[in-house]
Design an enzyme around this catalytic site. Structure first.
Site, PDB file in Angstrom:
ATOM      1  N   SER A 160     -21.239 -21.176  11.808  1.00 17.81           N
ATOM      2  CA  SER A 160     -20.731 -21.972  10.698  1.00 17.81           C
ATOM      3  C   SER A 160     -21.531 -23.256  10.621  1.00 17.81           C
ATOM      4  O   SER A 160     -22.311 -23.584  11.517  1.00 17.81           O
ATOM      5  CB  SER A 160     -19.241 -22.292  10.884  1.00 17.81           C
ATOM      6  OG  SER A 160     -19.042 -23.059  12.053  1.00 17.81           O
ATOM      7  N   GLY A 162     -24.066 -24.060   9.105  1.00 19.05           N
ATOM      8  CA  GLY A 162     -25.516 -23.922   9.104  1.00 19.05           C
ATOM      9  C   GLY A 162     -26.148 -23.680  10.453  1.00 19.05           C
ATOM     10  O   GLY A 162     -27.377 -23.567  10.550  1.00 19.05           O
ATOM     11  N   GLU A 267     -16.890 -18.902  -1.612  1.00 24.10           N
ATOM     12  CA  GLU A 267     -18.194 -19.415  -2.020  1.00 24.10           C
ATOM     13  C   GLU A 267     -18.871 -18.417  -2.955  1.00 24.10           C
ATOM     14  O   GLU A 267     -18.979 -17.224  -2.635  1.00 24.10           O
ATOM     15  CB  GLU A 267     -19.073 -19.667  -0.802  1.00 24.10           C
ATOM     16  CG  GLU A 267     -18.522 -20.738   0.142  1.00 24.10           C
ATOM     17  CD  GLU A 267     -19.430 -20.978   1.323  1.00 24.10           C
ATOM     18  OE1 GLU A 267     -20.586 -21.404   1.110  1.00 24.10           O
ATOM     19  OE2 GLU A 267     -18.993 -20.722   2.462  1.00 24.10           O
ATOM     20  N   GLU A 279     -19.607 -15.929   0.409  1.00 27.66           N
ATOM     21  CA  GLU A 279     -18.791 -15.876   1.624  1.00 27.66           C
ATOM     22  C   GLU A 279     -17.371 -16.312   1.309  1.00 27.66           C
ATOM     23  O   GLU A 279     -17.089 -16.844   0.226  1.00 27.66           O
ATOM     24  CB  GLU A 279     -19.374 -16.785   2.721  1.00 27.66           C
ATOM     25  CG  GLU A 279     -20.743 -16.358   3.240  1.00 27.66           C
ATOM     26  CD  GLU A 279     -21.236 -17.265   4.365  1.00 27.66           C
ATOM     27  OE1 GLU A 279     -20.499 -18.189   4.759  1.00 27.66           O
ATOM     28  OE2 GLU A 279     -22.357 -17.047   4.841  1.00 27.66           O
ATOM     29  N   ASP A 286     -15.076 -27.113   4.244  1.00 33.04           N
ATOM     30  CA  ASP A 286     -15.611 -28.466   4.372  1.00 33.04           C
ATOM     31  C   ASP A 286     -15.924 -29.101   3.019  1.00 33.04           C
ATOM     32  O   ASP A 286     -15.675 -30.287   2.804  1.00 33.04           O
ATOM     33  CB  ASP A 286     -16.833 -28.501   5.303  1.00 33.04           C
ATOM     34  CG  ASP A 286     -17.893 -27.485   4.958  1.00 33.04           C
ATOM     35  OD1 ASP A 286     -17.808 -26.829   3.901  1.00 33.04           O
ATOM     36  OD2 ASP A 286     -18.856 -27.342   5.764  1.00 33.04           O
ATOM     37  N   THR A 287     -16.448 -28.312   2.067  1.00 29.50           N
ATOM     38  CA  THR A 287     -16.727 -28.881   0.745  1.00 29.50           C
ATOM     39  C   THR A 287     -15.450 -29.329   0.046  1.00 29.50           C
ATOM     40  O   THR A 287     -15.489 -30.172  -0.858  1.00 29.50           O
ATOM     41  CB  THR A 287     -17.455 -27.865  -0.154  1.00 29.50           C
ATOM     42  OG1 THR A 287     -16.617 -26.727  -0.350  1.00 29.50           O
ATOM     43  CG2 THR A 287     -18.774 -27.416   0.478  1.00 29.50           C
ATOM     44  N   ARG A 364     -21.495 -33.988  11.890  1.00 27.85           N
ATOM     45  CA  ARG A 364     -20.762 -34.634  10.799  1.00 27.85           C
ATOM     46  C   ARG A 364     -19.625 -35.453  11.403  1.00 27.85           C
ATOM     47  O   ARG A 364     -18.739 -34.908  12.069  1.00 27.85           O
ATOM     48  CB  ARG A 364     -20.231 -33.569   9.844  1.00 27.85           C
ATOM     49  CG  ARG A 364     -19.659 -34.112   8.567  1.00 27.85           C
ATOM     50  CD  ARG A 364     -19.425 -33.004   7.549  1.00 27.85           C
ATOM     51  NE  ARG A 364     -18.541 -31.967   8.048  1.00 27.85           N
ATOM     52  CZ  ARG A 364     -18.772 -30.666   7.954  1.00 27.85           C
ATOM     53  NH1 ARG A 364     -19.874 -30.223   7.413  1.00 27.85           N
ATOM     54  NH2 ARG A 364     -17.892 -29.788   8.414  1.00 27.85           N
TER      55      ARG A 364
END
Length: 396
Positions: A160, A162, A267, A279, A286-287, A364
């Site tokens: 996850s 990336g 997504e 996906e 998160d977005t 993050r």
């Protein structure tokens, strides 16, 4: 009839969070607002959700025996997976024994592994996706790249944010991409997916809520990712009525197949009015952190209500909003966010500092939120606030 008894008593409700990052922290807070006892679990101590939960457990959630031991010890009313790195076959067993997994154990199992969800969408449901091949070893990988063609994207089937993802732009990138995928997977080395590039105008996250009220959608969220990791998001993403209808139909089809109650981050790629599935996460996305300023109920509040069996009759959208992730680089357990008086000086700005205990590489660590009369101004306002932020990375 839905009911919640006094917290930490035999008549109360208990939720066990499997994953205690920034998204889990917000879910924990929303559950606690509704009088639910929260037990936070993760592979490291002092994770964000642990800082607000009633109790914590630190263990490797890929260890099936230990996962079962903790769940049988706590006997939660709700098991809530918040990350992919979990021994999901154990959750399937426990669900059969009577435990309640959000949204379902099968959903957690299928979406933990990109192969499961991709085959469900493309092969079982007949939904259009990017071309793809799976590979278990380097020879299969090279053959998959040749079949899909260059350029292509490589991802571990279990990862996850990336991690382990890369793009092959020329033949010389193949070996490095394989190595990156093997080192970046959540469960160590293993199978990868090779995806062909598709022509699209933009991509969205369509937050889809399944509850006793039925299926409800948040306004579409546009976003920008860097190496598969979210950096910016905004809401609403402008799109035609036909594209939005198509997106909602696909999201409803996928989430219905997964079943259960909760929020799903679906997504999707959009080309004109055509929608291509990418996906889905059976949990807050998160977005979707932008919803902490854009809606009356954030994605976390919606998730809590839905999984508790409470109604989600409507979602009130306040107006154009944006988020900007704050990613910190370094190797430290001392990060200081400075100049906050200027960061938050404009009306319609907000910030969440996650409270993660350390950084190794890049991580993050916070998010800046903004709302305005137009989407362009909301995005610009979030960027102005970000530019004012000073992040001091101190030595250990």
């Amino acid at each position: 009839m839905a009911k919640i008894g006094s917290v930490q008593t035999p008549v109360g409700r208990k939720a066990l969070l499997l994953g205690s990052g920034e998204l889990g922290k917000e879910v924990a807070l929303e559950l606690m607002r509704l009088g639910v006892e929260v037990v936070a679990c993760d592979k490291y101590d002092n994770a964000p959700a642990m800082q607000v939960a009633h109790r914590r457990h630190v263990f490797n959630m890929l260890d099936g025996e230990e996962l079962r031991r903790i769940i049988e010890l706590e006997k939660p009313d709700h098991i809530i997976p918040e990350v992919e790195a979990i021994a999901t076959p154990v959750l399937v067993e426990l669900e059969k024994e009577g435990y309640n997994v959000t949204p379902t154990a099968t959903a957690a199992l299928l979406t933990m592994n990109r192969e499961g969800i991709r085959r469900l969408a493309a092969e079982d449901l007949g939904i259009k996706t990017s071309p793809y091949r799976f590979a278990s070893d380097y020879d299969e990988f090279k053959a998959a790249v040749e079949e899909i063609g260059i350029p292509c994207v490589v991802k571990p089937v279990m990862s996850s944010s990336g991690h382990g993802q890369s793009t092959i732009k020329k033949a010389e990138d193949i070996e490095a991409a394989w190595k990156e995928a093997q080192e970046g997977g959540r469960a160590g080395g293993g199978k990868v997916i090779v995806e062909g590039f598709i022509d699209f105008d933009y991509e969205i996250t369509l937050l889809t809520v399944r509850s006793v009220s039925g299926t409800t959608f948040c306004a579409p969220i546009g976003h920008i990712q860097v190496n598969g990791d979210y950096r910016y998001s905004w809401q609403p993403q402008p799109m035609s009525e036909k594209a939005l209808k198509n997106a909602e139909e696909i999201a409803a089809k996928v989430t219905e197949a997964l079943g259960g109650y909760g929020i799903f981050g679906v997504e999707l790629f959009i080309k004109d009015d055509e929608v291509i599935f990418s996906e889905v996460s059976p949990r807050p996305h998160d977005t979707g952190m932008v919803t902490m300023i854009s809606q009356d109920k954030s994605e976390f509040g919606l998730h809590a209500r839905a999984l508790l069996g409470l109604p989600v009759p409507a979602i009130r959208f306040y107006g154009p909003s944006a988020s900007r992730a704050v990613v910190v680089e370094g190797d430290t357990d001392k990060v200081v966010f400075d100049n906050l008086e200027d960061v938050l000086s404009e009306p319609g700005t907000d910030m969440r500092i996650f409270g993660k205990p350390e950084v190794k590489g890049h991580r993050r660590m916070a998010v800046i939120l903004a709302t305005a009369d137009t989407l362009e101004e909301a995005r610009a306002k979030a960027e102005r606030a970000y530019d004012k932020l000073q992040v001091n990375v101190l030595p250990r």
